[in-house]
Design a protein around this motif. Structure first.
Motif, PDB file in Angstrom:
ATOM      1  N   HIS A 232       0.808  -1.209   0.000  1.00 14.38           N
ATOM      2  CA  HIS A 232       0.000   0.000   0.000  1.00 14.38           C
ATOM      3  C   HIS A 232       0.842   1.260   0.000  1.00 14.38           C
ATOM      4  CE1 HIS A 232      -2.647  -3.185   1.597  1.00 14.38           C
ATOM      5  NE2 HIS A 232      -3.579  -2.545   0.924  1.00 14.38           N
ATOM      6  N   SER A 233       2.113   1.116  -0.298  1.00 16.22           N
ATOM      7  CA  SER A 233       3.004   2.273  -0.417  1.00 16.22           C
ATOM      8  C   SER A 233       4.212   1.853  -1.241  1.00 16.22           C
ATOM      9  CB  SER A 233       3.455   2.761   0.960  1.00 16.22           C
ATOM     10  OG  SER A 233       4.360   1.837   1.548  1.00 16.22           O
ATOM     11  N   ALA A 234       4.886   2.859  -1.799  1.00 14.38           N
ATOM     12  CA  ALA A 234       6.100   2.570  -2.545  1.00 14.38           C
ATOM     13  C   ALA A 234       7.176   1.992  -1.628  1.00 14.38           C
ATOM     14  CB  ALA A 234       6.603   3.836  -3.230  1.00 14.38           C
TER      15      ALA A 234
ATOM     16  N   ASP B 130      15.280   1.887  -4.087  1.00 11.13           N
ATOM     17  CA  ASP B 130      14.467   2.957  -3.539  1.00 11.13           C
ATOM     18  C   ASP B 130      13.225   3.080  -4.407  1.00 11.13           C
ATOM     19  OD1 ASP B 130      16.256   3.795  -1.462  1.00 11.13           O
ATOM     20  OD2 ASP B 130      17.520   4.689  -3.016  1.00 11.13           O
ATOM     21  N   ALA B 131      12.083   3.385  -3.794  1.00 16.63           N
ATOM     22  CA  ALA B 131      10.831   3.485  -4.539  1.00 16.63           C
ATOM     23  C   ALA B 131      10.118   4.770  -4.168  1.00 16.63           C
ATOM     24  CB  ALA B 131       9.940   2.279  -4.247  1.00 16.63           C
TER      25      ALA B 131
ATOM     26  N   LEU C 106       8.297   5.036  -9.238  1.00 15.35           N
ATOM     27  CA  LEU C 106       9.680   5.055  -9.699  1.00 15.35           C
ATOM     28  C   LEU C 106      10.506   4.138  -8.814  1.00 15.35           C
ATOM     29  CD1 LEU C 106      12.168   6.345 -11.224  1.00 15.35           C
ATOM     30  CD2 LEU C 106      12.203   8.045  -9.387  1.00 15.35           C
ATOM     31  N   LEU C 107      11.352   3.308  -9.439  1.00 11.60           N
ATOM     32  CA  LEU C 107      12.268   2.421  -8.716  1.00 11.60           C
ATOM     33  C   LEU C 107      13.686   2.709  -9.178  1.00 11.60           C
ATOM     34  CD1 LEU C 107       9.901  -0.536  -9.166  1.00 11.60           C
ATOM     35  CD2 LEU C 107      10.852  -0.015  -6.927  1.00 11.60           C
ATOM     36  N   ASN C 108      14.597   2.810  -8.207  1.00 13.17           N
ATOM     37  CA  ASN C 108      15.967   3.197  -8.512  1.00 13.17           C
ATOM     38  C   ASN C 108      16.916   2.483  -7.552  1.00 13.17           C
ATOM     39  OD1 ASN C 108      17.833   5.325  -9.882  1.00 13.17           O
ATOM     40  ND2 ASN C 108      18.306   5.534  -7.710  1.00 13.17           N
TER      41      ASN C 108
END
Length: 337
Positions: free
Chosen positions: A27-29, A44-45, A77-79
């Motif tokens: 329910h969250s990045a 990291d999201a 976004l994923l990094n």
């Protein structure tokens, strides 16, 4: 994450049941970021569009291949680092890929991404209301497979390109095969090693099934795209810092105009708004995790907000509500004890 007793217990859940044939809601990045820990990835999201995020990650360990299925209601976004011995074959399967990007470059329809040899970093965006299949395997093992079948020439192509323009039928075949393997991993009707070999065969078919020149898309990053990635990396690394635009430009050796235009081109927002959202994401993640708050010796919403550089309670509360569609106190109240 509804399928787990809480973010701090994900690793424990892994040890108890394994991850093959498992499905987890998030329910969250920050919860999605934590789920990637289950497959050994540190990403990291960041939630990029406002609203109440709902998503699900399904995981199947199939021999030498890890297969993931990710659905999300919002743009994410994923990094992060993907590791020195890693390649991936990634597709968007729902037709909702208008915001899907790899290293800030939009994904075209029926394309496959992630297989570049020697690429150490990951940077990609998931569109709202999308379904993404992502496989992870060892580049060394896959190269051995290619050499065994006399396909060494494919290695050279994969060293230059990270994307491939596929045919609609091939793309649809990959999506159906991925979904079949995900579903059967839940009921243990397929042998993992056999499924892994099956996926390697599918990857080879994807790499060779074309009759057009230019099927492989060379990976080329522009200076502006690199600048955005550096800014995002800095934002996650220095999430407690409350800095101004002049200081950011000095640290990144960029002009204000270039930095502003670069982030707006890539993410539709300015650099300071981007950094604020990263700090809000970090607040959200800490409010959801009792273990993180305990480690940082923080208890209240105000303490967490101040820790990540928010000095004005009113400004922070409004910004948090606008991004996550709930107050920070509500997020804290829902966190597992």
């Amino acid at each position: 994450m509804e399928a787990t007793p809480g973010m701090m217990n994900v690793d424990q859940r892994w040890s108890q049941q394994g991850v093959s044939g498992s499905s987890y809601s998030f329910h969250s990045a920050s919860e999605l970021s934590q789920l990637f820990h289950l497959v050994g990835k540190r990403f990291d999201a960041l939630q990029l569009t406002p609203g109440r995020l709902k998503g699900e990650m399904s995981i199947a360990q199939l021999g030498a291949v890890t297969l993931l299925k990710i659905t999300t209601t919002h743009r994410i976004l994923l990094n992060g680092d993907r590791g020195p011995d890693c390649i991936s074959f990634c597709i968007e399967a729902s037709g909702q890929a208008k915001d899907h990007k790899v290293f800030c470059v939009p994904m075209s329809a029926y394309s496959v991404h992630g297989f570049k040899q020697g690429l150490l970093e990951s940077h990609f965006e998931l569109s709202a209301d999308s379904t993404t299949y992502l496989t992870i395997t060892s580049s060394r093992c896959f190269n051995d497979y290619l050499e065994h079948f006399g396909l060494e020439s494919m290695i050279g192509e994969m060293e230059m390109s990270n994307s491939l323009q596929s045919f609609p039928l091939m793309h649809q075949h990959m999506a159906k095969e991925f979904e079949f393997l995900i579903q059967n991993s839940f009921v243990n009707t397929i042998r993992p090693q056999q499924a892994g070999h099956r996926l390697y065969g599918l990857f080879v078919k994807c790499l060779t099934c074309h009759d057009e020149e230019g099927c492989f898309i060379p990976m080329v990053s522009t200076p502006r795209q690199e600048l955005v990635r550096r800014l995002i990396g800095w934002g996650f690394l220095h999430g407690t810092a409350d800095t101004n635009l002049d200081q950011i430009c000095q640290m990144l050796f960029a002009s204000k105009g270039t930095l502003i235009q670069s982030t707006k081109e890539a993410l539709d927002i300015g650099p300071m708004e981007l950094l604020k959202r990263i700090r809000l994401e970090k607040v959200n993640g800490m409010l959801r995790s009792q273990e993180r708050r305990k480690t940082a010796q923080l208890t209240t919403v105000s303490e967490v907000a101040q820790y990540f550089g928010f000095r004005s309670r009113g400004h922070f509360a409004r910004a948090y509500q606008e991004l996550f569609y709930e107050s920070p106190s509500v997020t804290l109240s829902k966190a597992p004890a």
